[in-house]
Design a protein around this motif. Structure first.
Motif, PDB file in Angstrom:
ATOM      1  N   LEU A  45       0.862  -1.177   0.000  1.00 40.25           N
ATOM      2  CA  LEU A  45       0.000   0.000   0.000  1.00 40.25           C
ATOM      3  C   LEU A  45       0.900   1.228   0.000  1.00 40.25           C
ATOM      4  N   LYS A  46       0.824   2.001  -1.060  1.00 36.25           N
ATOM      5  CA  LYS A  46       1.697   3.167  -1.204  1.00 36.25           C
ATOM      6  C   LYS A  46       0.958   4.435  -0.814  1.00 36.25           C
ATOM      7  N   LEU A  47       1.595   5.245   0.023  1.00 32.82           N
ATOM      8  CA  LEU A  47       1.044   6.553   0.369  1.00 32.82           C
ATOM      9  C   LEU A  47       1.376   7.518  -0.770  1.00 32.82           C
ATOM     10  N   VAL A  48       0.343   7.926  -1.505  1.00 32.45           N
ATOM     11  CA  VAL A  48       0.534   8.790  -2.671  1.00 32.45           C
ATOM     12  C   VAL A  48       0.540  10.261  -2.265  1.00 32.45           C
ATOM     13  N   GLY A  49      -0.393  10.644  -1.435  1.00 27.86           N
ATOM     14  CA  GLY A  49      -0.499  12.044  -1.019  1.00 27.86           C
ATOM     15  C   GLY A  49      -0.997  12.140   0.404  1.00 27.86           C
ATOM     16  N   LEU A  50      -0.550  13.188   1.098  1.00 29.84           N
ATOM     17  CA  LEU A  50      -0.939  13.379   2.490  1.00 29.84           C
ATOM     18  C   LEU A  50      -1.050  14.870   2.768  1.00 29.84           C
TER      19      LEU A  50
ATOM     20  N   TYR B  93       5.847  20.764  14.453  1.00 31.11           N
ATOM     21  CA  TYR B  93       5.063  19.596  14.047  1.00 31.11           C
ATOM     22  C   TYR B  93       5.788  18.987  12.861  1.00 31.11           C
ATOM     23  N   TYR B  94       5.895  17.670  12.861  1.00 33.68           N
ATOM     24  CA  TYR B  94       6.579  17.017  11.745  1.00 33.68           C
ATOM     25  C   TYR B  94       5.989  15.640  11.486  1.00 33.68           C
ATOM     26  N   ARG B  95       6.298  15.089  10.323  1.00 34.38           N
ATOM     27  CA  ARG B  95       6.005  13.709   9.969  1.00 34.38           C
ATOM     28  C   ARG B  95       7.320  12.985   9.716  1.00 34.38           C
ATOM     29  N   GLU B  96       7.339  11.729  10.099  1.00 36.39           N
ATOM     30  CA  GLU B  96       8.424  10.844   9.711  1.00 36.39           C
ATOM     31  C   GLU B  96       7.911   9.924   8.623  1.00 36.39           C
ATOM     32  N   PHE B  97       8.612   9.878   7.499  1.00 32.04           N
ATOM     33  CA  PHE B  97       8.251   9.000   6.394  1.00 32.04           C
ATOM     34  C   PHE B  97       9.312   7.911   6.267  1.00 32.04           C
ATOM     35  N   ARG B  98       8.905   6.667   6.417  1.00 28.92           N
ATOM     36  CA  ARG B  98       9.836   5.560   6.262  1.00 28.92           C
ATOM     37  C   ARG B  98       9.928   5.126   4.807  1.00 28.92           C
ATOM     38  N   ARG B  99       8.976   5.580   3.977  1.00 31.76           N
ATOM     39  CA  ARG B  99       9.010   5.344   2.534  1.00 31.76           C
ATOM     40  C   ARG B  99       8.646   6.647   1.838  1.00 31.76           C
ATOM     41  N   SER B 100       8.916   6.712   0.561  1.00 33.75           N
ATOM     42  CA  SER B 100       8.708   7.976  -0.146  1.00 33.75           C
ATOM     43  C   SER B 100       7.220   8.277  -0.305  1.00 33.75           C
ATOM     44  N   VAL B 101       6.909   9.563  -0.352  1.00 28.07           N
ATOM     45  CA  VAL B 101       5.549  10.036  -0.595  1.00 28.07           C
ATOM     46  C   VAL B 101       5.615  11.012  -1.760  1.00 28.07           C
ATOM     47  N   ARG B 102       4.648  10.915  -2.655  1.00 28.29           N
ATOM     48  CA  ARG B 102       4.668  11.772  -3.843  1.00 28.29           C
ATOM     49  C   ARG B 102       4.434  13.236  -3.483  1.00 28.29           C
ATOM     50  N   GLU B 103       3.477  13.487  -2.593  1.00 20.04           N
ATOM     51  CA  GLU B 103       3.196  14.871  -2.200  1.00 20.04           C
ATOM     52  C   GLU B 103       2.766  14.922  -0.746  1.00 20.04           C
ATOM     53  N   TYR B 104       3.405  15.791   0.012  1.00 20.75           N
ATOM     54  CA  TYR B 104       3.016  16.027   1.402  1.00 20.75           C
ATOM     55  C   TYR B 104       2.796  17.513   1.603  1.00 20.75           C
ATOM     56  N   LEU B 105       1.587  17.864   2.019  1.00 20.62           N
ATOM     57  CA  LEU B 105       1.232  19.251   2.329  1.00 20.62           C
ATOM     58  C   LEU B 105       1.012  19.352   3.831  1.00 20.62           C
ATOM     59  N   LEU B 106       1.752  20.235   4.475  1.00 14.96           N
ATOM     60  CA  LEU B 106       1.629  20.460   5.908  1.00 14.96           C
ATOM     61  C   LEU B 106       1.173  21.890   6.154  1.00 14.96           C
TER      62      LEU B 106
END
Length: 311
Positions: free
Chosen positions: A135-140, A243-256
């Motif tokens: 399951l790939k995280l595409v956008g967050l 505030y931060y996120r840790e990504f163990r795999r790549s994500v195409r787009e992250y908006l914070l």
């Protein structure tokens, strides 16, 4: 993985000593909190009445550099010896430096494996840190709301996933509370999912939970979910201005997005990121928008951490 930096010890004795001394000094001065705030503001120190109330009650202590500077001015306003209040404060807690500088790779950046593994075992995902996921995280999109007292009120997240195999039906959320002493946030499934098995470690402020999709998705399909984490308050949990996120795999787009209570936006904000084994942190100045908010975008990012911090 999401959340503020890990909290340290609560220093309850020192907090109480500071609160007692401050409360006594305020009472002896005969000044109301409103008048004290006005005198602080006139001398260039911006402290809310709410913060002053929390300081004298022991619910909070000054930690930021601007707050410590305000205490120096406060000592003069209240007519107490210089350093008599500051000397009762413990050293400021670190703002996430140790947590963010762990080596990347299989180990989580925010907390050690030995702390996280028991929770993963209990939710039925013992191999989550090592297995290849389909399951790939595409956008967050994260929206972090900061309350008037500077604590974290809530986080709302919208995530889009794409299946790499048939029958994908859940995502594992790992959330770190920045102020474990304040208690854990409430997790709510908002759209297109429900909360499955969930486990918590209150000592370390960790929550691990399954977010189960309202229908399984097959290879190539995408699915959008929305959930929220809501803290009790006031006072709201100390987030140490980040505030931060840790990504163990790549994500195409992250908006914070970080949104501050009206009229409480900070003077300076930065986005920061760290990728790779070297541990170099890249920083960039951000500007507040007209709605007391700030945002940052990461494209094709990870593994690593990405976040926003502020003065």
């Amino acid at each position: 993985m999401a959340g503020s930096t890990a909290g340290q010890g609560d220093h309850e004795g020192e907090r109480t000593a500071f609160a007692i001394a401050l409360r006594g000094a305020i009472a002896a001065s005969g000044l109301s909190l409103d008048r004290i705030q006005a005198r602080l503001r006139a001398r260039g120190a911006s402290v809310s009445v709410t913060a002053l109330s929390y300081w004298q009650s022991g619910k909070r202590q000054p930690e930021r550099q601007s707050s410590l500077s305000a205490v120096r001015v406060l000592e003069d306003i209240l007519g107490v010896p210089a350093g008599s209040l500051l000397g009762l404060l413990p050293p400021p807690r670190p703002r996430g430096g140790a947590a963010k500088r762990r080596s990347s790779g299989a180990e989580p950046l925010t907390f050690p494996r030995e702390t996280l593994q028991p929770l993963l075992d209990r939710v039925g995902a013992p191999h989550a840190l090592d297995s290849q996921h389909q399951l790939k995280l595409v956008g967050l999109h994260d929206l972090c709301e900061i309350a008037e007292d500077g604590g974290q009120r809530a986080v709302t997240a919208r995530a889009v996933f794409q299946a790499g195999a048939d029958g994908q039906d859940r995502w594992l959320l790992v959330q770190a509370q920045g102020d474990p002493a304040a208690g854990l946030p409430e997790l709510h499934a908002v759209r297109n999912c429900r909360v499955g098995r969930a486990e918590a470690d209150e000592t370390h402020g960790l929550t691990v939970a399954e977010l189960i999709f309202d229908r399984p998705i097959d290879r190539g399909e995408t699915h959008l979910i929305e959930y929220s984490l809501t803290n009790a308050g006031p006072p709201y949990p100390e987030c140490q201005n980040t505030y931060y996120r840790e990504f163990r795999r790549s994500v195409r787009e992250y908006l914070l997005e970080v949104r501050f209570a009206p009229g409480t936006g900070p003077e300076q904000c930065w986005q920061y990121s760290r990728t790779g084994e070297a541990g170099t942190i890249a920083r960039r100045r951000l500007k507040l928008d007209g709605g007391d908010g700030v945002h940052a975008v990461a494209l094709d990012f990870g593994p690593g951490i990405f976040g926003i911090d502020w003065d």
